[in-house]
Design an enzyme around this catalytic site. Structure first.
Site, PDB file in Angstrom:
ATOM      1  NE  ARG A 104     -16.383   4.717   5.141  1.00  0.00           N
ATOM      2  CZ  ARG A 104     -17.125   5.812   4.993  1.00  0.00           C
ATOM      3  NH1 ARG A 104     -17.637   6.136   3.823  1.00  0.00           N
ATOM      4  NH2 ARG A 104     -17.374   6.578   6.032  1.00  0.00           N
ATOM      5  CB  THR A 407     -23.004  10.362  -0.868  1.00  0.00           C
ATOM      6  OG1 THR A 407     -21.997  10.673   0.078  1.00  0.00           O
ATOM      7  CG2 THR A 407     -23.182   8.869  -0.941  1.00  0.00           C
ATOM      8  CB  THR A 425     -19.545   8.739  -0.834  1.00  0.00           C
ATOM      9  OG1 THR A 425     -19.470  10.062  -0.317  1.00  0.00           O
ATOM     10  CG2 THR A 425     -18.597   7.862  -0.021  1.00  0.00           C
ATOM     11  CD  GLU A 427     -17.687  13.148   4.244  1.00  0.00           C
ATOM     12  OE1 GLU A 427     -18.838  12.761   4.539  1.00  0.00           O
ATOM     13  OE2 GLU A 427     -17.335  14.317   4.412  1.00  0.00           O
ATOM     14  CD  GLU A 446     -16.018   8.683   2.522  1.00  0.00           C
ATOM     15  OE1 GLU A 446     -17.037   8.940   3.175  1.00  0.00           O
ATOM     16  OE2 GLU A 446     -15.917   8.935   1.300  1.00  0.00           O
ATOM     17  CG  ASP A 449     -17.550  10.022   7.076  1.00  0.00           C
ATOM     18  OD1 ASP A 449     -17.846  11.222   7.199  1.00  0.00           O
ATOM     19  OD2 ASP A 449     -18.127   9.262   6.280  1.00  0.00           O
ATOM     20  CB  SER A 473     -20.013   4.556   6.055  1.00  0.00           C
ATOM     21  OG  SER A 473     -20.987   4.986   5.122  1.00  0.00           O
ATOM     22  N   GLY A 495     -24.983  11.811   4.304  1.00  0.00           N
ATOM     23  CA  GLY A 495     -24.272  11.668   5.576  1.00  0.00           C
ATOM     24  C   GLY A 495     -25.110  10.824   6.527  1.00  0.00           C
TER      25      GLY A 495
HETATM   26  N1  GLU Z   1     -19.299  10.051   4.128  1.00  0.00           N
HETATM   27  C1  GLU Z   1     -20.671   9.770   4.437  1.00  0.00           C
HETATM   28  C2  GLU Z   1     -20.851   8.363   4.940  1.00  0.00           C
HETATM   29  O1  GLU Z   1     -20.106   7.492   4.579  1.00  0.00           O
HETATM   30  C3  GLU Z   1     -21.544   9.954   3.266  1.00  0.00           C
HETATM   31  C4  GLU Z   1     -21.593  11.372   2.868  1.00  0.00           C
HETATM   32  C5  GLU Z   1     -22.844  11.712   2.154  1.00  0.00           C
HETATM   33  O2  GLU Z   1     -23.777  10.956   2.067  1.00  0.00           O
HETATM   34  O3  GLU Z   1     -22.898  12.781   1.624  1.00  0.00           O
HETATM   35  O4  GLU Z   1     -21.750   8.109   5.670  1.00  0.00           O
END
Ligand code: GLU
Length: 593
Positions: A104, A407, A425, A427, A446, A449, A473, A495
């Site tokens: 991460r 992602t 990802t 983000e 990122e 988040d 995440s 997300g």
């Molecule tokens: N930043 C998101 C996460 O870590 C992921 C973003 C995405 O899946 O588009 O959960």
């Protein structure tokens, strides 16, 4: 080092060839493949082909997964790349153990709890204002994730793993509709930065569908990483370039498209890059229908939230309920698990608390909140995972409902039965919008988040920014074992909808009688403890609406991949049939050796 030899020879051969006529059209792709010798599923035909070549040449699942991820950094640069991070779950067939890597992105040392509060107004920045800035950029974790995975479990090194992708970046690939659409959606963002617009908006326009897109800067970056290792990014020449791009975003002097916000610099320094370390937390684990489900621990909420929801569902015989009532429980279990995620899960969540959230007795207490015939009013309150269970706790809670698409997910299994499930990802689609000048890759956003401001009323918020912290995440790479051997693996972007996509795929496959292709293809719905459920077209809403669920439309949720080891000894690779333009699944051989 058999892989290295083959790669080097292939490189030599292509160097003297005329441009590849195959580049005239995008490579073909199929969403399902069944066979032997290993399997790959990604969103992209080039990435799948590269991973398959590695497996064919004797590489293992980790070698192939890293090669595929590097290829996705070329063809899916708005979702993945060395400027981002991710989470990898690995099943080691020889030892029958499951491991994870937490790659991460991490907040710089100078990050404060109010990093996303505008000092002039005292109010949190708008999401786009925070996203398109140096403020949102965390220290990338992806290069070290690749290196660590290869060192721990691979048979090759970064040199071998990156060269096919470097060649792809040099020779180019055929632009598809998704790539063109993602640039078009980012036109105003990309126009703010010279380095980004000169790569993706040549002549002021997104690349045309069917044209060949090359990224020689990225090819050079990959060759640098291949030669010097991930250190090139954390301590070498790339480190200075990244820190400079964050502290002094490479702004265009007169952007072709306006942007409504100032582009703020961030604080990320070389010392932050130098301090970065991939973590290797124990996976989350629950048992469900007699199977062992392994996922990603914090800072992802993926493993704990899908795990808690599965525990909640474990007490219901979904397979024998009418379909509407089974889906009702799926939605309610998800809402309850999200309430607990929002209250308790973040980078610094203590492991005992995480384990308590996955305690079957806690889940049984949470399950008693579900009314079998009526949707609970949302948001539901979090529970109290204190080790003493029996009643139903109450305290209201809610969270804004953010979904991103930036992602990608990939799944690889090899002939020995090793499995990699990897979600990576940057983000948002297009990340922060900042391409590191001369280096050909986008920096993540990122750090958006994190929660910009406390969300839990009087209770502490587990996901506020801080120095060296990792934003929570939802990525949920998941491997399911049956009697110690892999049954299936899956994951998705999206997300916070990642959690519900993975949960729904598991419920579809393990409870509702679907094979993995159907389980991935079926229309999705996502309930993340919000007033309404987002549902794709075709999700059976009518009966559920009668139970009190409120629906809003979402045209597309997630882009999953997966593999399943079938009873007859074959392995099945599965990607999306149509979401995000369809994915690419392949096996090494359709027939036994
Ligand atoms: N930043 C998101 C996460 O870590 C992921 C973003 C995405 O899946 O588009 O959960």
């Amino acid at each position: 080092m058999r892989v290295r030899t083959v790669t080097a020879l292939a490189l030599l051969a292509t160097a003297v060839l005329a441009p590849d006529p195959a580049l005239a059209a995008p490579p073909g792709k199929s969403p399902v493949a069944v066979g032997y010798g290993g399997a790959v599923a990604t969103v992209d035909a080039d990435a799948t082909r590269i991973a398959l070549d590695v497996l064919r040449d004797g590489g293992n699942a980790v070698d192939a997964a890293v090669a595929a991820a590097a290829a996705l950094g070329v063809t899916e640069p708005f979702s993945a790349g060395v400027g981002g991070g991710g989470f990898l779950v690995y099943y080691d067939a020889r030892h029958r153990t499951v491991h994870t890597l937490d790659g991460r992105e991490t907040a710089p040392a100078a990050t404060t709890e109010t990093a996303f509060v505008n000092p002039a107004t005292g109010k949190p920045y708008a999401f786009d204002e925070a996203r398109v800035s140096g403020l949102s950029v965390g220290v990338p974790g992806t290069p070290q994730t690749w290196e660590t995975a290869l060192e721990r479990w691979g048979t090759t090194d970064l040199d071998d793993a990156l060269l096919p992708a470097a060649r792809l970046a040099d020779r180019g690939f055929v632009v598809d509709q998704t790539f063109a659409d993602q640039v078009a959606a980012n036109r105003a963002v990309f126009a703010q930065f010279d380095s980004t617009s000169s790569l993706y908006l040549r002549g002021g326009q997104p690349p045309a569908v069917g044209s060949v897109f090359r990224n020689p800067d990225l090819a050079r970056t990959y060759r640098l990483l291949a030669r010097d290792g991930a250190d090139a990014l954390y301590r070498g020449a790339l480190a200075g370039d990244i820190a400079r791009a964050v502290q002094h975003p490479p702004l265009a002097t007169s952007p072709a498209t306006p942007w409504p916000y100032p582009v703020r610099p961030g604080t990320l320094r070389r010392s932050d890059l130098d301090a970065y370390a991939v973590h290797q937390p124990a996976p989350t684990h629950v048992t469900y229908r007699g199977l062992d489900v392994y996922g990603m621990a914090t800072p992802s909420s993926g493993g704990s939230t899908t795990g808690e929801a599965l525990n909640i569902l474990a007490g219901s015989d979904l397979a024998h309920l009418p379909g509407t009532l089974a889906l009702h429980r799926y939605l309610e279990a998800s809402a309850l698990a999200f309430a607990d995620r929002n209250r308790y899960v973040g980078d610094r969540t203590a492991r005992p608390l995480l384990d308590e959230l996955l305690n079957p007795d806690f889940a049984a207490e949470r399950a008693c909140r579900i009314d079998p015939a009526r949707a609970l009013p949302k948001p539901v309150a979090p529970g109290v995972p204190d080790g003493t269970y029996g009643g139903c706790a109450a305290a209201p809670v809610g969270e804004p409902n953010i979904q991103d698409l930036g992602t990608t997910n990939l799944t690889v299994a090899d002939r020995w039965g090793n499995v990699v499930e990897y979600t990576l990802t940057i983000e948002a689609t297009g990340g922060s919008g900042i391409v590191v000048p001369g280096r050909g890759f986008l920096l993540n956003n990122e750090l958006t988040d994190f929660n910009f401001a406390p969300t839990q009323g009087g209770a502490p918020d587990p996901n506020l920014p801080g120095p060296g912290r990792r934003p929570r995440s939802s990525m949920a790479p998941t491997i399911v074992l049956s009697h110690g051997r892999p049954l299936l693996a899956t994951g998705s972007p999206g997300g916070s909808t990642i959690i519900t996509t993975v949960l729904q795929v598991l419920v579809n496959r393990l409870d509702l009688g679907m094979g993995l292709p159907e389980a991935i293809d079926a229309p999705r719905a996502t309930q993340r403890n919000t007033a309404s459920v987002q549902a794709e077209p075709g999700f059976p809403t009518a009966g559920l609406a009668a139970l009190g669920h409120v629906f809003t439309a979402n045209p597309e949720i997630g882009a999953a991949t997966g593999v399943e080891f079938l009873r007859d000894g074959r392995v099945q690779a599965v990607a999306e049939r149509s979401r995000r333009g369809g994915g690419a699944a392949a096996v090494v051989r359709p027939w036994p050796a």
